[in-house]
Design an enzyme around this catalytic site. Structure first.
Site, PDB file in Angstrom:
ATOM      1  N   LYS A  42     -45.347  45.762 -64.222  1.00  0.00           N
ATOM      2  CA  LYS A  42     -45.676  46.036 -62.815  1.00  0.00           C
ATOM      3  C   LYS A  42     -44.790  45.193 -61.898  1.00  0.00           C
ATOM      4  O   LYS A  42     -44.246  45.680 -60.903  1.00  0.00           O
ATOM      5  CB  LYS A  42     -47.163  45.741 -62.549  1.00  0.00           C
ATOM      6  CG  LYS A  42     -48.080  46.795 -63.147  1.00  0.00           C
ATOM      7  CD  LYS A  42     -49.527  46.355 -63.227  1.00  0.00           C
ATOM      8  CE  LYS A  42     -50.330  47.413 -63.979  1.00  0.00           C
ATOM      9  NZ  LYS A  42     -51.708  47.009 -64.271  1.00  0.00           N
TER      10      LYS A  42
ATOM     11  N   GLN B 138     -55.893  42.375 -63.047  1.00  0.00           N
ATOM     12  CA  GLN B 138     -55.662  43.039 -64.332  1.00  0.00           C
ATOM     13  C   GLN B 138     -56.939  42.991 -65.179  1.00  0.00           C
ATOM     14  O   GLN B 138     -57.492  41.919 -65.412  1.00  0.00           O
ATOM     15  CB  GLN B 138     -54.500  42.334 -65.056  1.00  0.00           C
ATOM     16  CG  GLN B 138     -54.084  43.001 -66.353  1.00  0.00           C
ATOM     17  CD  GLN B 138     -53.493  44.390 -66.145  1.00  0.00           C
ATOM     18  OE1 GLN B 138     -52.711  44.641 -65.239  1.00  0.00           O
ATOM     19  NE2 GLN B 138     -53.898  45.325 -66.992  1.00  0.00           N
TER      20      GLN B 138
ATOM     21  N   ASP C 252     -55.685  49.598 -56.765  1.00  0.00           N
ATOM     22  CA  ASP C 252     -56.216  50.307 -57.932  1.00  0.00           C
ATOM     23  C   ASP C 252     -57.172  51.423 -57.512  1.00  0.00           C
ATOM     24  O   ASP C 252     -57.509  52.285 -58.312  1.00  0.00           O
ATOM     25  CB  ASP C 252     -56.978  49.319 -58.835  1.00  0.00           C
ATOM     26  CG  ASP C 252     -56.218  48.968 -60.104  1.00  0.00           C
ATOM     27  OD1 ASP C 252     -55.286  49.718 -60.456  1.00  0.00           O
ATOM     28  OD2 ASP C 252     -56.556  47.955 -60.727  1.00  0.00           O
TER      29      ASP C 252
END
Ligand code: NDP
Length: 285
Positions: free
Chosen positions: A54, A98, A121
């Site tokens: 990422k 994460q 997200d």
């Protein structure tokens, strides 16, 4: 006739180019570069690989990226304090924690602490609620990537029968909401669904998000259907396979995504897209 392969790497590459150009224009116009911060707690090897990838993609597309690393023993309060700091930082536009976080931390509490307009997200209840009423604010990256893949490949959704296998909050449910808002007739199936094979065999678009290696077989696929395989499963041999039995499914399907190289690359491309979108949203607020 063998199915046409939907090449996720190629499509993600096109999306990436689009994001890179928009980031450049955004930076020139506003004098600020979109920035993503990824927070990782602990040493999970797979998570470390995802986080590194990422970070690398962000930098490649001209965005800023920071990784905050907390130890396995970090407390929930420590993690929440990091989120509070990032929420308040005007130079940081996107926050991603994460998952999974260590068991002593309540992941729901953590995700709800992220400001909805920095929630790249798309897991915050405010963003989930917006998606369910057809207002796409920040949308979960994997199902959003599937939608972009269909759009870019010129596959129409309106009026089609779409069957989604799986009802998780990160894939199945948002996938169904996105297909519905694009006027597909959507059926969501799960582990209690009766006669799953015949339900799937009605699908013009079949999305498999189950987490069971090669679960979807030829007999579950309507000839000519679009088969999207979200699953990522590692076999004991080390081989990576999807939720669909690719070889036999591609004899029947019209279009199919491979694993790896299908939906996976789109997920990260959409994270970049969402970071840019978050930066735009914050300027509006
Ligand atoms: P979850 O385990 O959260 O959900 C799996 C879903 O599949 C559940 O709704 C479950 O039903 C359903 N299911 C399980 N067994 C069956 C069955 N026998 N018949 C019908 N439905 C069944 O998984 P996720 O949604 O998080 O992930 C799904 C897959 O996608 C995984 O392989 C994951 O690795 C992959 N993934 C890939 C991403 C990418 O970037 N490509 C991103 C995210 C996930 P029930 O609700 O009844 O238990």
């Amino acid at each position: 006739m063998a199915a046409q392969i939907l090449d996720g790497k190629e499509i993600a590459g096109k999306l990436g180019e689009q994001v890179r150009a928009e980031v450049k224009a955004f930076t020139a116009k506003h004098g600020v570069t979109p920035m993503l911060t990824v927070v990782i707690v602990g040493e999970d090897p797979a998570s470390k690989v995802y986080v590194a990838s990422k970070h690398k993609t962000c930098v490649e597309l001209g965005m800023k990226s920071e990784v905050v690393r907390l130890s396995e023993t970090a407390t929930e309060e420590e993690l929440l304090a990091v989120i509070d700091r990032l929420n308040a930082d005007p130079l940081n536009h996107g926050i991603l924690v994460q998952l999974p976080v260590p068991k002593h931390i309540d992941s729901e509490k953590v995700l709800e602490r992220i400001r909805p307009d920095k929630d790249v997200d798309g897991f915050h209840p405010v963003n989930v609620g917006k998606l369910s009423i057809g207002k796409e604010h920040l949308v979960p990256c994997t199902p959003y990537g599937v939608i972009k893949m269909l759009e870019i490949s010129g596959i129409s959704v309106a009026g089609k029968n779409a069957v989604v296998i799986g009802r998780s909050n990160i894939v199945g449910k948002p996938m169904a909401a996105l297909l519905l808002s694009r006027s597909a007739t959507v059926t969501v199936t799960h582990s209690k669904t009766k006669d799953l094979a015949s339900v799937c065999a009605q699908a013009d678009i079949l999305v498999a998000a189950i987490g069971k290696p090669e679960f979807v077989t030829k007999d579950m696929i309507k000839p000519g259907a679009v088969v999207i395989d979200v699953g990522i499963n590692r076999l004991p041999t080390g081989k990576l396979v999807g939720d669909v039995k690719f070889d036999e499914a591609s004899e029947v399907a019209g279009y199919i995504t491979p694993v790896p190289g299908g939906v996976g690359p789109l997920t990260i491309a959409m994270l970049m897209y969402n970071t840019l979108r978050a930066a735009e949203l914050q300027l509006q607020n």
